[in-house]
Enzyme design. Structure first.
Site, short mmCIF file in Angstrom:
data_model
loop_
_atom_site.label_atom_id
_atom_site.label_comp_id
_atom_site.label_asym_id
_atom_site.label_seq_id
_atom_site.Cartn_x
_atom_site.Cartn_y
_atom_site.Cartn_z
N GLU A 212 -2.82 3.41 -1.81
CA GLU A 212 -2.25 2.23 -1.22
C GLU A 212 -0.96 2.30 -1.02
O GLU A 212 -0.20 1.99 -1.99
CB GLU A 212 -2.68 0.98 -1.99
CG GLU A 212 -2.33 0.00 -1.45
CD GLU A 212 -2.68 -1.56 -2.12
OE1 GLU A 212 -2.30 -2.55 -1.55
OE2 GLU A 212 -3.12 -1.50 -3.06
N LYS B 155 -5.67 2.38 1.79
CA LYS B 155 -5.59 0.82 1.89
C LYS B 155 -4.10 0.76 2.51
O LYS B 155 -3.17 1.12 1.99
CB LYS B 155 -5.59 0.47 0.49
CG LYS B 155 -5.52 -1.16 0.66
CD LYS B 155 -5.81 -1.94 -0.57
CE LYS B 155 -5.65 -3.29 -0.51
NZ LYS B 155 -6.21 -4.17 -1.68
#
Length: 307
Positions: free
Chosen positions: A177, A214
């Protein structure tokens, strides 16, 4: 728990990820939005107990099932907790058919070169081993990008992939992420550099290994289409990043093949004072809206990879 069934669900099933991983410094803010001020508790133990109660209320709500919520990301204390007498990961998969992930990062370093790297993750191997025993399928770790600095963004990607390899060695699926902040003054330019660095990273993965990504919903629709179509990317999910649910859903629906992994946008209308009926109705509506934004454009995803 069946890793093969979890892998199939995470990679292919229509739906989205619920991010229930607020931790440390973000917990007081999450509780305040839920209607519990800091004056209502004393110390971390009471704070995390209240946070766990909120999460249990969500996980046991009738709408919180694998029919639409295909996976959820847990805070470490939540992973170690119980729901109805079962360990949380077991309850999620066995009773709700929701795949459990674990947040493993320990926060951010101060910004340097326009980015904030992750702080060292002490005891990571021990944490990962415990997660495997509890039936967790994968992990998530967050770093942030504020400026379009190529050196800084390259360092973010390098750190994410290096720790991702450590996680994969335990048989877990890493969600990388690298969040481009929605208030970045150079958001589009930063995303262009990030896409390049992520592409280099996934191209270099060993045969047979995949990661999930992400990312912030991009400025340009379908900007991450090439990564969504990449054979070494199991799935690309989007964080809400501070957008309201309505705005996040609208932006997400423009990105073919990308699904939600929302936190604040999922819980923004939930209040501790609600009756169970009202709470379940509000959560059910949020789940329905995010599910629709995550699936309304799925049919076109197979043609998006060349855009």
């Amino acid at each position: 728990m069946s890793n093969a069934a979890m892998a199939e669900q995470v990679a292919k099933k229509p739906g989205f990820l619920a991010a229930l991983d607020q931790s440390g410094g973000s917990t007081p803010g999450a509780l305040k939005l839920y209607g519990i001020p800091e004056t209502a508790y004393s110390g971390d133990a009471e704070m995390f107990k209240l946070m766990h109660e909120m999460r249990v209320r969500m996980m046991t709500s009738p709408a919180f099932t694998g029919a639409k919520v295909i996976a959820t990301i847990l805070f470490e204390r939540t992973m170690d907790g119980d729901v109805k007498g079962k360990p949380v990961p077991s309850f999620l998969w066995e009773d709700r058919q929701v795949v459990p992930f674990l947040k493993v990062d320990k926060g951010l370093e101060a910004e340097n070169d326009g980015v904030s790297l992750m702080k060292p993750i002490g005891g990571l191997d021990e944490l990962l081993a415990r997660a495997v025993k509890l039936g967790v399928y994968g992990t998530k770790m967050r770093s942030t990008i504020n400026l379009a600095n190529r050196g800084g963004i390259a360092a973010i990607a390098k750190q994410q992939f290096e720790i991702g390899a450590q996680i994969a060695a335990h048989g877990l699926m890493p969600i990388l992420e690298p969040e481009v902040l929605i208030k970045s003054p150079e958001k589009g330019a930063a995303e262009a550099i990030l896409r390049d660095e992520l592409t280099k990273g996934v191209d270099a993965l060993p045969a047979g290994r995949q990661v999930m990504l992400k990312v912030t919903i991009p400025e340009v629709p379908d900007f991450y289409a090439s990564l969504i179509a990449h054979p070494k990317v199991a799935r690309v999910v989007a964080l809400s990043g501070g957008y309201s649910r309505a705005e996040a859903d609208k932006k997400l629906a423009q990105n073919h093949g990308m699904i939600a992994s929302f936190s604040r946008a999922l819980v923004e209308e939930l209040k501790v004072s609600m009756s169970d009926a009202d709470f379940n109705a509000a959560l059910g509506q949020a789940i329905d809206e995010i599910f629709q934004a995550s699936t309304v454009k799925t049919e076109a995803a197979s043609t998006a990879g060349t855009r």
